[in-house]
Design a protein around this motif. Structure first.
Motif, PDB file in Angstrom:
ATOM      1  N   ASP A 121       2.160 -13.135  -1.579  1.00 24.46           N
ATOM      2  CA  ASP A 121       0.901 -12.396  -1.647  1.00 24.46           C
ATOM      3  C   ASP A 121      -0.163 -13.199  -2.397  1.00 24.46           C
ATOM      4  OD1 ASP A 121       1.824 -10.128  -0.266  1.00 24.46           O
ATOM      5  OD2 ASP A 121       2.716  -9.314  -2.095  1.00 24.46           O
ATOM      6  N   ARG A 148      -2.005 -16.133  -0.688  1.00 21.81           N
ATOM      7  CA  ARG A 148      -3.131 -15.878   0.213  1.00 21.81           C
ATOM      8  C   ARG A 148      -4.475 -15.996  -0.496  1.00 21.81           C
ATOM      9  NH1 ARG A 148      -1.579 -13.523   5.031  1.00 21.81           N
ATOM     10  NH2 ARG A 148       0.638 -12.910   5.151  1.00 21.81           N
ATOM     11  N   ARG A 156      -1.676  -3.453   1.879  1.00 18.56           N
ATOM     12  CA  ARG A 156      -1.266  -4.845   2.106  1.00 18.56           C
ATOM     13  C   ARG A 156      -2.011  -5.443   3.302  1.00 18.56           C
ATOM     14  NH1 ARG A 156       3.017  -7.909   0.590  1.00 18.56           N
ATOM     15  NH2 ARG A 156       4.039  -6.099  -0.363  1.00 18.56           N
ATOM     16  N   LYS A 157      -2.165  -4.652   4.352  1.00 18.38           N
ATOM     17  CA  LYS A 157      -2.870  -5.159   5.537  1.00 18.38           C
ATOM     18  C   LYS A 157      -4.354  -5.372   5.233  1.00 18.38           C
ATOM     19  CE  LYS A 157       0.308  -3.285   8.980  1.00 18.38           C
ATOM     20  NZ  LYS A 157       0.484  -2.364  10.145  1.00 18.38           N
ATOM     21  N   GLN A 192      -4.543  -8.591   3.245  1.00 16.03           N
ATOM     22  CA  GLN A 192      -4.360  -9.753   4.112  1.00 16.03           C
ATOM     23  C   GLN A 192      -5.599 -10.002   4.966  1.00 16.03           C
ATOM     24  OE1 GLN A 192      -0.774  -8.726   6.221  1.00 16.03           O
ATOM     25  NE2 GLN A 192       0.588  -9.350   4.539  1.00 16.03           N
TER      26      GLN A 192
END
Length: 312
Positions: A147, A150, A278-279, A282
């Motif tokens: 994570d 990113r 989380r999406k 991202q």
């Protein structure tokens, strides 16, 4: 100037000098009697490379050649500070986190340019992005190394800068070494960026931001200005390096298109529609990668379009 160190290889030395403390300590505005002079070079980590001590000795020996007014550095100069060091840069930059809950920043993250080693400048340019990303990671409890990785993703413009460093360095045992190659390369490119393309190209470059439009434009104009130089560049950097660089250049173009055409509508719609934190995280990191990886984070619309003229 290229220095031949025998078994330790050849190195191109670069010199710069500029006044410091202008107008301070009672000096007239615009004047200073203090100057910084430094010498640097680009090299790989080959074990045969000379020591830092050797480079420092070269500095003292060659300083009078760079500045003829200095005949004997020990007698002619009043030293304020003497520094010598090396700045590591990494081909696979930015560096990925190796542990959960630990994020490297600044020089440790590898987001600095392999040309200027400007870690502090790179951090300030990315500070808002990194701050927002860290805050979102903490709020969403997304603290695994994947994570956090990113936050400093692959950025093709940073990877593309590696070929510039390669072009200004000399490998140990490199058979073809032209004493004028690097000076010719710099002169051609800076003349194109400064005199033909103007501040919207050269200003971001001097501030460590490689933009896709500026890079492609300067390369095309450099080829037109000195087409006979291209085969020499290919020979110098090597075909594998050039092919790899072309891949990064292609990705820069893709990132620029995605940032200009897709990100403006995808990011707001995605953040509103996605329920999974989380999406959303991202998605935001992906859009930021497109923005910074293409160099679009530097707003050139505030700069004049016209090239510089004599006297400006």
């Amino acid at each position: 100037m290229i220095q031949d160190k025998g078994g330790n290889g050849k190195m191109q030395y670069f010199w710069e000098a500029f006044p410091v403390g202008i107008g301070r300590d009672g000096k007239e505005p615009g004047t200073s009697d203090v100057k910084t002079t430094y010498m640097f070079t680009y090299m790989d980590a080959d074990p045969q490379r000379p020591s830092l001590e050797t480079l420092m000795e070269d500095y003292w020996k060659l300083l009078p050649e760079y500045q003829p007014s200095i005949r004997n550095p020990e007698k002619d100069l009043d030293f304020r500070r003497v520094l010598f060091a090396f700045f590591p840069t990494y081909r696979e930059s930015p560096l990925k986190p190796q542990f959960n809950r630990i994020l490297a920043v600044g020089d440790a993250s590898g987001i600095q340019s392999p040309l200027s080693f400007g870690g502090f400048g790179a951090l300030t340019r990315h500070l808002e992005r990194i701050t927002d990303a860290v805050a979102e990671a903490l709020d969403s409890h997304l603290l695994t190394k994947d994570d956090l990785g990113r936050i400093n993703p692959y950025t093709p413009n940073l990877s593309a800068a590696w070929m510039f460093q390669r072009a200004m360095s000399i490998k140990v045992g490199q058979p073809f070494v032209s004493k004028k190659f690097i000076n010719r390369l710099l002169a051609t490119n800076f003349e194109v960026m400064n005199d033909e393309m103007g501040p919207r190209t050269i200003t971001p470059f001097l501030q460590d931001v490689v933009r896709f439009d500026g890079l492609v434009g300067s390369l095309a104009r450099s080829f037109v200005a000195d087409p006979a130089f291209m085969p020499e560049i290919v020979t110098w950097v090597g075909i594998p390096t050039l092919v790899e660089w072309m891949g990064h250049l292609t990705m820069m173009g893709s990132y620029a298109a995605l940032d200009n055409l897709v990100s403006p509508w995808l990011r707001p719609i995605g953040n509103a529609a996605l329920k999974d934190s989380r999406k959303r995280y991202q998605l935001n990191r992906m859009c930021e990668a497109w923005h910074f990886g293409s160099g679009n984070d530097y707003d050139v619309t505030t700069l004049p379009k016209a090239p510089f003229t004599n006297g400006t």
